[in-house]
Design an enzyme around this catalytic site. Structure first.
Site, PDB file in Angstrom:
ATOM      1  CB  SER A 183       0.581 -15.278   2.085  1.00 52.68           C
ATOM      2  OG  SER A 183       1.040 -14.548   3.217  1.00 52.68           O
ATOM      3  CB  VAL A 224       6.828 -10.225  10.005  1.00 57.07           C
ATOM      4  CG1 VAL A 224       5.646  -9.258  10.096  1.00 57.07           C
ATOM      5  CG2 VAL A 224       6.721 -11.297  11.085  1.00 57.07           C
ATOM      6  CE  LYS A 225       4.599 -10.035   1.567  1.00 61.07           C
ATOM      7  NZ  LYS A 225       3.734 -10.607   0.495  1.00 61.07           N
ATOM      8  CB  VAL A 226       7.433  -4.514   7.470  1.00 65.91           C
ATOM      9  CG1 VAL A 226       7.343  -3.031   7.814  1.00 65.91           C
ATOM     10  CG2 VAL A 226       7.229  -5.373   8.706  1.00 65.91           C
TER      11      VAL A 226
END
Length: 924
Positions: A44, A131-133
Site C-alpha cells: 500500500s 512496516v515500510k521504512v
C-alpha cells in the site's frame, strides 16, 4: 491452464499486488487473486489510500486526521493480512505479507521512524505485517533496530545499488543483534524494494533532450534508452547473490534466517514505446518479489512472458551501465535525486491523503465547524496559493506544533506556544473552575481587574455568551480612567462583589492600582477576591497574604494575548456560569482542523494566516474587521492579537475595528476585510457592501460562527493564523518589544509625581479656555487656531497611511460614538484607514503596532481633566494623574518612533470641541 502470475511463483518470484481498498476485501477479489493467480502479498501507499478514502465517509469529528486515516487504513491492512494468513502459515512465514508505511515526515529522523514503526506494528497486531521504512541514511539505523526488535520491514525507495547494500548490511546486523541476545530470528522477514521505472523515466528524459539537440553521441544514447533501470536492478541482484553466499549470511541461515528478498517496485511503464510488462518480464528470478499495480498485473496475466531473465546477460547489463557512465548520464546523481524526489512525492501523497480526510471530516461536521469563505484578487490569490504550497513542502503545521523556532526568527518562539495546549483544555483545572462557578452564584456582580490579554478575552465572552442564570454579571475594568472606574463602582456593592484580579506578571501597574482601590472598597475582605497570575508573581504572594478565595496559576509559556483559552479567560467564564467543558468540546473541531497533520490548504488557521501574511507583505497591511451585532465585541480581542503580535520591526498588520463599512471608492489598496458573523444575526446590508468590495478587487474573508459557544473556535483559528502570518512576514509573533517603552515613560512620570506631587510641566503649542494642544515635536503651528493645527496635522496623511484617535477618556457609548463619527469623517475625506482606542487600554494591545509596526501613522491623542478624580489607596497619585502620565508617555514614544502625533487636552468632558474642529479642518 495455470495463470502466468502463478507461474512467476514457480520461477521463484512472488507476485504482490500494489493496491488495497475496502472493496478489494469485501468483494472477495483479493481472495480470488490469492487462489487463482498465486498472489502472495499486498503493498500500500498514501496515494492508494487517498483514492480509497475519497469515496468513503469520514464520520469522525473528534479524531485527528492521522487517527482517522490510520483507523481506516489499519482496518484494511488487517483485513488483507487475514486474507493472506493462510498463505503465510502454509509458507511458514516466507511470504504472505501486507505492507503499511510509516509517516513520510519521519523519513529523515531515525528515532521517530523507530517509534512510528513500533506503534504501527502494535496497532495492526498481525505477524504477517511488514512496516515500510524508507531506505534513507536516517532509515538505515532504524531498520537495523527494528529488525532487532523482531518487526518485519519492507525497505522502500531504493534506487542505488550502494543504498541496497547498506540496507542489506542493516538487516544482517539486526538479525545478529537478536542472535546475540538469544532471541529467535526464524519468523523475521524483510524485503528491499528497488524502484525501477523511475530511473528510466529520468535517464530517458535526459537522453531525449540530448538526441533532440543533435548530440554527437545520439546513436549511443539511443542504444541505452530504456535499459539502464533493468541493468541497475540486475546488478543489485548480483550483490544480493554475493551476500547470501557469504559465510556471515550462512551463519545466520543456520539460525533460521530468511533472506531479505529484493522487491521490484515502480514496475508500471509510463512510456508507450515500452511493453506494459517490461519491468516484470525482464526481472524474473529466485527469491524476489514483483509488486504490480492492478493494470500491470492484468497485462502480465494476459501476455506476460515467464522466463529466468534476472540472471541473464549480466555482462550486457554491466556494459549498459558503463556506457551510461561514459555518456555522462550520471546514474549516481540520478538515483540521489530520485531518492530526494521520492521522499517529496511520498510526503506530497501523504499530504493529499490527509487533505482528503480533512475534507471528509469538514463535510461530516457541517455547522459544528465554523466556516470560512474567501474572495481574493488574483495576484493575492496566487501569492497565497504559492505560500500554502511552500508551507506544505516545508511542513509548517508540523513545525508550529513541534515548537520549531526556525519557522519564525529562530529566537525564543518555542517558549511561547502554551496556547496550543490551552486550546485543547489542558491548561485549566476543571474541578477548580467548577468550585469557583459554585461559589460565584452567591454574588450578583463580578468585576475583572486586568489589562490587555487578561481583560479583552473575558470581555468578549461576557458580551457574546453572557452570564448564565444565577451567576453574576461580569464588569471588565481595564483602565485608569477615574470616571469609568467610578461608574462601575457605583453599580456594585463592593463588599458583596467577586473581584477577579488578573495579571500574568503580577506586577502590571493598572491591575495593581485597581486591586488596591477595590480591596479597600470591599473592606479588605480577601475572600471576595480571586487571583489569576503566573506562578511566583507578586500578585500570587499578595493573594496568599490577603487570603484570596482561590488562586489560579497561569502558564508562563502563554503570552497574554494568546491566553483567552487558558485560566485567564476560563476563570471569568466559570464565574459567569459558562459551561467551560462544553466550550472546549465545541472548540475542539477547530483545534483538530488546525492540527499538525492537516495540510496548509485544508488547515483553517494556516490558510487564514497565509492570506494575512501575504496581504501584509504586498502592502495590504490594514485588516478591517467587520462584525455582526452578536459578535461585535470580538473585534477588540482580535485587534490586540494581530497588532501586538505582528506590529514590529516596521512591519505588520494594523487592525481596523469599529470603522463603519462604506462603499469601495473610499478605500485604498492597503485593505483586507474580515467579516465575522454570528449565524443567527440578521443581515443589515453588510453582505451586499462586502460583495461590492470583493467585486471592486478588495480581499474579503468571511467567517460564520454557528453559535456563541463556538466562539472558542475563532479564538484558536485566529491565534493559529496570527502565528502563521508572523512566519510569512518574518517576525517573532510572540514578543512585544515596544509595549514596554510606554510603560517605562509612564512610570518615570508617575514616580516623579509620587516624589514631588506634580507632573513634569509641559507647554502647549496653543490653547484657549476649552482646549490645549501639545506636540512632542513642535511643528510649524504659529498663527494657527485649533482647526488650522488639526488641518496641518492631517496633511501628513498619504495613501497607505492611517489615522488614529487615542482617547484617554471614559469609554462609554457617547464617547465611543463620537470617536467612530470622527474616524469616518477622516476616512471619507482623506481615503485612509482609521483606528481608535481608549487609553490606557490600547497601550497593552494595539499600541505595539502603533510604535513598532509600519511608520505610517498620524495620531490624534485626546486627554481631559476629569470632572471627578479618584484617590488610589496608598498612593499620592490619583487615577486621573496616572492616566495623564500614561498619555504623555505614550505620545513621546510615538513621536520617538517616527509617527506623527498630536495631543489635544480638553479642559471639560465635552468632546464636541474636537469633533467640530476636526470636521472644519477636513474642509480646509
Amino acid at each position: 491452464m495455470t495463470s502466468r502470475l502463478a507461474q512467476l511463483r514457480d520461477a521463484g518470484q512472488a507476485p504482490w499486488l500494489d493496491f488495497i481498498d475496502h472493496d478489494l476485501l469485501a468483494s472477495g477479489r483479493l481472495a480470488h487473486l490469492i487462489a487463482d493467480d498465486g498472489v502472495t502479498g499486498v503493498t500500500s501507499n498514501p496515494s492508494i489510500f487517498q483514492k480509497a478514502l475519497a469515496d468513503r465517509a469520514v464520520d469522525d469529528g473528534n479524531g485527528t486526521s492521522s487517527a482517522i486515516y490510520e483507523r481506516e487504513a489499519i482496518g484494511d491492512i488487517q483485513g488483507a493480512a487475514d486474507a493472506l494468513r493462510a498463505t503465510y502459515d502454509r509458507l511458514e512465514g516466507r511470504d504472505g505479507y501486507v505492507s503499511l508505511e510509516v509517516s513520510p515526515y519521519a523519513a529523515n529522523d531515525t528515532e521517530q521512524t523507530i517509534s512510528e514503526a513500533r506503534r504501527l506494528w502494535a496497532a495492526v497486531d498481525r505477524p504477517n505485517l511488514m512496516v515500510k521504512v524508507p531506505g534513507t541514511p536516517a532509515g538505515v539505523p532504524a531498520i537495523r533496530q527494528l529488525i532487532e526488535d523482531g518487526i518485519n520491514i519492507n525497505v522502500t525507495l531504493l534506487f542505488a545499488v550502494s543504498a541496497y547494500e547498506d540496507v542489506a548490511e542493516a538487516y544482517q546486523a539486526g538479525l545478529e543483534a537478536r542472535v546475540a541476545k538469544g532471541e529467535p530470528i526464524e519468523k523475521i522477514a524483510s524485503v528491499a524494494s528497488f524502484f525501477v521505472s523511475r530511473i528510466d523515466g529520468m535517464i530517458d528524459k535526459a537522453i531525449d533532450e540530448r538526441v533532440d539537440g543533435d548530440d554527437k553521441d545520439a546513436d549511443r544514447l539511443r542504444a541505452v534508452r530504456g535499459k539502464v533501470a533493468i541493468a541497475n536492478a540486475k546488478l543489485a541482484y548480483q550483490s544480493y547473490l554475493r551476500m547470501v553466499q557469504s559465510d556471515r549470511w550462512q551463519a545466520l541461515v543456520a539460525k533460521g534466517a530468511k533472506p531479505q528478498r529484493l522487491l521490484w517496485a515502480s514496475t508500471g511503464t509510463k512510456d508507450p514505446a515500452y511493453s506494459d510488462t517490461l519491468y516484470v518480464d525482464t526481472l524474473i528470478g529466485p527469491d524476489t518479489v514483483n509488486t504490480m499495480p492492478p493494470k500491470t498485473m492484468d497485462a502480465f496475466r494476459d501476455h506476460g512472458t515467464v522466463a529466468m531473465t534476472l540472471t541473464a546477460d549480466v555482462d550486457a547489463a554491466k556494459q549498459v551501465l558503463a556506457d551510461a557512465d561514459a555518456l555522462g548520464l550520471d546514474l549516481p546523481g540520478v538515483t540521489e535525486r530520485l531518492l530526494t524526489d521520492g521522499l517529496a512525492q511520498f510526503a506530497e501523497a501523504f499530504d493529499g491523503l490527509l487533505g482528503t480526510v480533512a475534507e471528509g471530516r469538514t463535510k461530516w461536521l457541517g455547522d459544528k465547524l465554523n466556516t470560512m469563505a474567501t474572495h481574493l484578487p488574483q495576484p493575492l490569490a496566487d501569492a497565497v496559493e504559492a505560500r500554502l504550497e511552500t508551507a506544505r513542502k516545508e511542513g509548517w503545521a508540523r513545525q508550529l506544533w513541534a515548537g520549531d523556532a526556525t519557522l519564525w526568527t529562530n529566537a525564543d518562539e518555542s517558549k511561547w506556544l502554551g496556547w496550543l495546549a490551552a486550546g485543547q483544555g489542558q491548561q485549566v483545572d476543571f474541578d477548580e473552575l467548577a468550585k469557583l462557578a459554585g461559589d460565584a452564584g452567591d454574588y450578583r456582580d463580578a468585576v475583572l481587574l486586568g489589562m490587555g490579554g487578561s481583560s479583552l478575552g473575558p470581555e468578549v465572552l461576557s458580551l457574546v455568551i453572557g452570564s448564565a442564570a444565577g451567576h453574576p454579571q461580569l464588569h471588565v475594568l481595564d483602565t485608569t480612567d477615574p470616571e469609568q472606574i467610578g461608574a462601575v463602582a457605583s453599580k456594585i456593592d463592593a463588599k458583596n462583589t467577586l473581584f477577579i484580579v488578573s495579571s500574568k506578571s503580577g506586577s502590571t501597574m493598572e491591575p495593581e492600582l485597581l486591586r488596591a482601590f477595590f480591596y479597600d472598597a470591599a473592606g479588605q475582605q480577601g475572600n471576595n477576591f480571586v487571583a489569576v497570575t503566573d506562578p511566583g508573581s507578586k500578585l500570587e504572594a499578595k493573594a496568599k497574604a490577603d487570603g484570596y478565595r482561590q488562586i489560579f496559576p497561569g502558564d508562563p509559556a502563554i503570552g497574554g494575548r494568546y491566553s483567552v483559552l487558558s485560566v485567564f479567560g476560563m476563570v471569568p467564564a466559570a464565574a459567569m456560569g459558562i459551561d467551560v467543558k462544553a466550550l472546549f468540546a465545541q472548540t475542539r473541531p477547530m483545534v483538530l482542523a488546525c492540527g499538525d497533520d492537516v495540510p496548509p490548504a485544508h488547515n483553517p488557521g494556516l490558510h487564514l494566516g497565509a492570506i494575512l501574511g501575504e496581504a501584509s507583505v504586498a502592502g495590504r497591511d490594514k485588516l478591517t474587521i467587520v462584525t455582526s451585532k452578536g459578535v461585535a465585541a470580538f473585534g477588540s480581542w482580535l485587534e490586540q492579537l494581530l497588532a501586538e503580535s505582528t506590529g514590529k520591526q516596521g512591519k505588520g498588520i494594523v487592525p481596523v475595528d469599529l470603522e463603519p463599512l462604506s462603499t469601495p471608492d473610499v478605500y485604498g489598496d492597503d485593505r483586507v476585510f474580515a467579516h465575522i458573523r454570528l449565524a443567527s444575526d440578521v443581515d443589515d446590508g453588510t453582505e451586499a457592501k462586502l460583495a461590492a468590495l470583493a467585486e471592486a478587487g478588495h480581499p474579503v474573508v468571511s467567517i460564520e460562527v454557528t453559535t456563541p459557544m463556538q466562539l472558542g473556535q475563532e479564538f484558536f483559528r485566529w491565534e493559529m493564523a496570527t502565528a502563521t502570518a508572523g512566519a510569512v512576514i518574518g517576525i517573532d509573533p510572540f514578543d512585544q518589544p515596544d509595549v514596554e517603552d510606554a510603560k517605562v515613560a509612564t512610570r518615570k512620570l508617575v514616580d516623579a509625581y509620587e516624589q514631588s506631587g506634580a507632573l513634569e510641566p509641559e507647554k502647549p503649542v496653543w490653547e484657549d479656555d476649552a482646549v490645549a494642544v501639545f506636540a512632542p515635536k513642535d511643528g510649524d503651528f504659529a498663527g494657527l487656531d485649533l482647526q488650522g493645527i488639526l488641518a496641518r496635522h492631517l496633511e501628513t496623511l498619504k495613501p497607505g497611511s492611517y489615522f488614529g484617535i487615542l482617547a484617554y477618556i471614559e469609554r462609554d457609548a457617547q464617547d465611543s460614538d463620537a470617536i467612530v463619527r470622527m474616524r469616518a469623517a477622516v476616512r471619507d475625506a482623506r481615503g485612509v484607514a482609521t483606528v481608535g482606542g481608549f487609553g490606557p487600554r490600547f497601550l497593552h494591545s494595539t499600541g505595539q503596532a502603533y510604535k513598532g509596526g509600519p511608520v505610517t501613522g498620524t495620531f490624534l491623542e485626546i486627554t481631559r481633566t476629569p470632572a471627578k478624580d479618584l484617590i488610589i489607596p496608598g498612593h499620592r497619585a490619583s487615577f486621573g494623574t496616572v492616566q495623564l502620565a500614561q498619555a504623555r508617555g505614550d505620545l513621546d514614544v510615538l513621536a520617538d518612533r517616527g509617527q506623527h502625533a498630536l495631543r489635544v487636552h480638553l479642559k471639560t468632558d465635552d468632546l464636541g470641541a474636537i469633533d467640530a474642529a476636526l470636521a472644519s479642518a477636513l474642509t480646509l
